[in-house]
Design a protein around this motif. Structure first.
Motif, PDB file in Angstrom:
ATOM      1  N   PHE A 205       0.797  -1.226   0.000  1.00  0.00           N
ATOM      2  CA  PHE A 205       0.000   0.000   0.000  1.00  0.00           C
ATOM      3  C   PHE A 205       0.831   1.278   0.000  1.00  0.00           C
ATOM      4  CE2 PHE A 205      -3.008  -3.105   1.856  1.00  0.00           C
ATOM      5  CZ  PHE A 205      -4.013  -2.973   0.913  1.00  0.00           C
ATOM      6  N   GLY A 206       2.138   1.185   0.216  1.00  0.00           N
ATOM      7  CA  GLY A 206       2.957   2.393   0.224  1.00  0.00           C
ATOM      8  C   GLY A 206       2.991   3.093  -1.122  1.00  0.00           C
ATOM      9  N   GLY A 207       2.984   2.310  -2.213  1.00  0.00           N
ATOM     10  CA  GLY A 207       3.090   2.909  -3.543  1.00  0.00           C
ATOM     11  C   GLY A 207       1.906   3.741  -3.960  1.00  0.00           C
ATOM     12  N   MET A 208       0.762   3.592  -3.272  1.00  0.00           N
ATOM     13  CA  MET A 208      -0.411   4.399  -3.600  1.00  0.00           C
ATOM     14  C   MET A 208      -0.179   5.876  -3.327  1.00  0.00           C
ATOM     15  SD  MET A 208      -3.274   1.989  -1.777  1.00  0.00           S
ATOM     16  CE  MET A 208      -4.481   3.316  -1.866  1.00  0.00           C
ATOM     17  N   LEU A 240      -2.379   9.931   0.171  1.00  0.00           N
ATOM     18  CA  LEU A 240      -1.669   9.665   1.425  1.00  0.00           C
ATOM     19  C   LEU A 240      -2.617   9.334   2.577  1.00  0.00           C
ATOM     20  CD1 LEU A 240       1.100   9.436   2.700  1.00  0.00           C
ATOM     21  CD2 LEU A 240       1.018  11.890   3.209  1.00  0.00           C
ATOM     22  N   PRO A 241      -3.714  10.089   2.776  1.00  0.00           N
ATOM     23  CA  PRO A 241      -4.659   9.670   3.834  1.00  0.00           C
ATOM     24  C   PRO A 241      -5.258   8.289   3.576  1.00  0.00           C
ATOM     25  CG  PRO A 241      -5.075  11.936   3.190  1.00  0.00           C
ATOM     26  CD  PRO A 241      -4.102  11.387   2.188  1.00  0.00           C
ATOM     27  N   MET A 246      -5.433   2.455   5.125  1.00  0.00           N
ATOM     28  CA  MET A 246      -5.206   1.039   4.838  1.00  0.00           C
ATOM     29  C   MET A 246      -4.134   0.459   5.753  1.00  0.00           C
ATOM     30  SD  MET A 246      -7.491   0.825   2.594  1.00  0.00           S
ATOM     31  CE  MET A 246      -7.280  -0.897   2.207  1.00  0.00           C
ATOM     32  N   LEU A 247      -3.066   1.225   5.998  1.00  0.00           N
ATOM     33  CA  LEU A 247      -2.008   0.741   6.884  1.00  0.00           C
ATOM     34  C   LEU A 247      -2.503   0.604   8.320  1.00  0.00           C
ATOM     35  CD1 LEU A 247       1.076   2.795   5.594  1.00  0.00           C
ATOM     36  CD2 LEU A 247       0.431   0.456   5.008  1.00  0.00           C
ATOM     37  N   LEU A 248      -3.291   1.570   8.776  1.00  0.00           N
ATOM     38  CA  LEU A 248      -3.791   1.529  10.151  1.00  0.00           C
ATOM     39  C   LEU A 248      -4.734   0.354  10.349  1.00  0.00           C
ATOM     40  CD1 LEU A 248      -4.047   2.763  12.951  1.00  0.00           C
ATOM     41  CD2 LEU A 248      -5.854   4.254  12.060  1.00  0.00           C
ATOM     42  N   VAL A 454     -14.385   2.452   0.244  1.00  0.00           N
ATOM     43  CA  VAL A 454     -14.038   3.839   0.588  1.00  0.00           C
ATOM     44  C   VAL A 454     -13.829   4.672  -0.674  1.00  0.00           C
ATOM     45  CG1 VAL A 454     -12.259   5.296   1.635  1.00  0.00           C
ATOM     46  CG2 VAL A 454     -13.085   3.268   2.845  1.00  0.00           C
ATOM     47  N   VAL A 455     -13.095   4.128  -1.644  1.00  0.00           N
ATOM     48  CA  VAL A 455     -12.818   4.875  -2.875  1.00  0.00           C
ATOM     49  C   VAL A 455     -14.103   5.107  -3.663  1.00  0.00           C
ATOM     50  CG1 VAL A 455     -11.725   4.684  -5.135  1.00  0.00           C
ATOM     51  CG2 VAL A 455     -10.412   4.235  -3.080  1.00  0.00           C
TER      52      VAL A 455
END
Length: 469
Positions: A205-208, A240-241, A246-248, A454-455
């Motif tokens: 998910f970092g690449g988003m 970024l949010p 997703m990370l949280l 969400v999207v």
């Protein structure tokens, strides 16, 4: 960079002799070739029997063959790009001058490729001078023995690296730093699984979060540019949010699922100190990121800044001539192919012709958005996410001629993470041992469903707020 199987980690280690594959594995080797044959045959059959216009028929044949090769990953990812460019000029050039080789090659002259070139150059510089390894080791030291804090820092650390470099390289660096701890706590299977899944979570998910994070982002920016300028700041303000959410949620899922609590002992490991040249590379990276984020203030476009960073790294001697070979040219060719495919189906009218017989106005807009985003996630879970974006983004632009839809589809492509085969980081953590396909499914499936929801419900409104409608 994002959750894409398009990045290859380069290594000089000798390969071990191949072991005898089980019968089931040998049988699976026939699946992709069989799918490729079916896809190519279907494309040629539709082009031959279903379309009267020779331009559209030949475009369908070219696009179908290239998409099949991308999605099945039967050949290296740059090969379909070469076939697309050469096939378009050879088959369509005699019909219309707009498809001559010079015009087709101009489709690849997109500034977003320069932006990714700068990102890949920064990645190679960080690897050469040990910055990526230093970040991974620093994450372990900051945990100070807390298991939950270690999980959180691993997730955030890998995600941060994946925002600017290949997610494969980010995952590899973190796994290398974690390996002594994983071996020392081999009896604690819950902690081992949680840590390995934290690496996959951050890498996927970092690449988003940034425009240079993954291939679908590049194709989306190129498709959105005619409608609105997608700056670095605008992209990160939206993505970024979402990445943080997703990370949280993924972190909480892992903590609850594997009951992570308590403390651990960090095995002693040598710490690599950064030399002067590494600090210069860090300075170039900070300056580049700062100029990207302050683009509205100075007006220098992100690709122009990336070009300057590339020139600075090679011109100063921080990178040498042989480092050119370490840049991810394969992914650049893949992105160029995705952009060119969008130009082909747009100019030839393939997508418009395919959608003409469907009454999309009868569908609510939220249903159309949800269908495209969910389909992007599902296809990316099984196939190449960049190939999926090359397939769906032209359709999205035809349905909704706006800057928002390509971006939403690109986000959907980053949600396709629930299987071992979905992304290279998933396969890497599974290869470490202790992580089963059910573990990845338990984490990835809820995150994929949540991300798509969400999207679909908030994405169009949030993008409209940032001027990307």
């Amino acid at each position: 960079m994002s959750s894409s199987p398009t990045h290859a980690l380069q290594t000089e280690a000798p390969e071990p002799p191949p072991a005898a594959a089980p019968a089931s594995a040998r049988q699976r080797h026939w699946v992709r070739p069989a799918l490729a044959v079916v896809g190519v045959a279907t494309s040629l059959l539709v082009a031959w029997l279903g379309v009267d216009s020779p331009t559209i028929a030949r475009s369908i044949a070219i696009a179908g063959v290239c998409l099949t090769l991308w999605l099945t990953e039967l050949v290296p990812p740059f090969v379909p790009t070469l076939l697309l460019l050469g096939g378009t000029a050879a088959l369509l050039g005699p019909l219309e001058p707009g498809y001559k080789l010079s015009a087709v090659l101009a489709w690849c002259a997109d500034p977003v490729l320069v932006l990714f070139l700068g990102g890949f150059t920064l990645e190679v510089a960080a690897s050469r001078h040990g910055l990526d390894q230093a970040v991974a080791q620093h994450v372990l030291r900051l945990a100070r023995g807390s298991r939950r804090l270690l999980m959180l820092l691993v997730t955030v650390g890998v995600a941060f690296l994946s925002m600017w470099m290949s997610n494969i390289a980010a995952a590899a660096m973190m796994l290398a730093s974690l390996r002594p701890l994983l071996h020392a706590s081999h009896h604690d299977t819950a902690l081992k699984r949680a840590l390995l899944l934290s690496v996959a979570l951050g890498a996927n998910f970092g690449g988003m979060a940034t425009p240079v994070g993954t291939g679908p982002n590049a194709i989306a920016i190129s498709a959105a540019t005619p409608y609105s300028q997608v700056t670095f700041v605008k992209w990160m303000a939206f993505a970024l949010p979402l990445t943080g959410l997703m990370l949280l949620v993924g972190f909480v899922l892992l903590v609850v699922s594997y009951r992570v609590r308590g403390r651990f002992e960090l095995p002693a490991a040598p710490t690599r100190k950064l030399d002067t040249r590494a600090h210069w590379v860090l300075g170039v990276f900070v300056a580049c990121a700062g100029l990207w984020l302050s683009e509205p203030l100075h007006g220098l476009s992100a690709p122009l800044v990336a070009l300057g960073a590339t020139a600075a790294l090679f011109g100063s001697g921080l990178l040498r001539r042989e480092d050119l070979g370490r840049l991810d040219w394969s992914t650049l060719f893949l992105i160029a192919g995705g952009i060119s495919l969008g130009r082909l189906v747009e100019h030839s009218g393939v997508v418009a012709t395919a959608l003409r017989g469907v009454d999309w106005s009868a569908w609510p807009q939220v249903a159309q958005v949800g269908l495209l985003v969910s389909l992007a996630a599902l296809l990316s879970a099984l196939m190449s996410n960049t190939g999926t974006s090359a397939l769906l983004i032209p359709i999205a632009v035809q349905l909704f001629p706006s800057a928002s839809m390509p971006i939403l589809v690109a986000m959907g492509c980053s949600f396709g993470v629930p299987f071992i085969i979905s992304t290279p980081p998933n396969a890497m953590v599974a290869g470490e041992g202790g992580v089963e396909s059910s573990d990845l499914l338990r984490m990835g499936l809820p995150l994929m469903a949540l991300g798509c929801l969400v999207v679909t419900l908030t994405g169009p409104w949030v993008l409209r707020f940032f001027g990307l409608s």
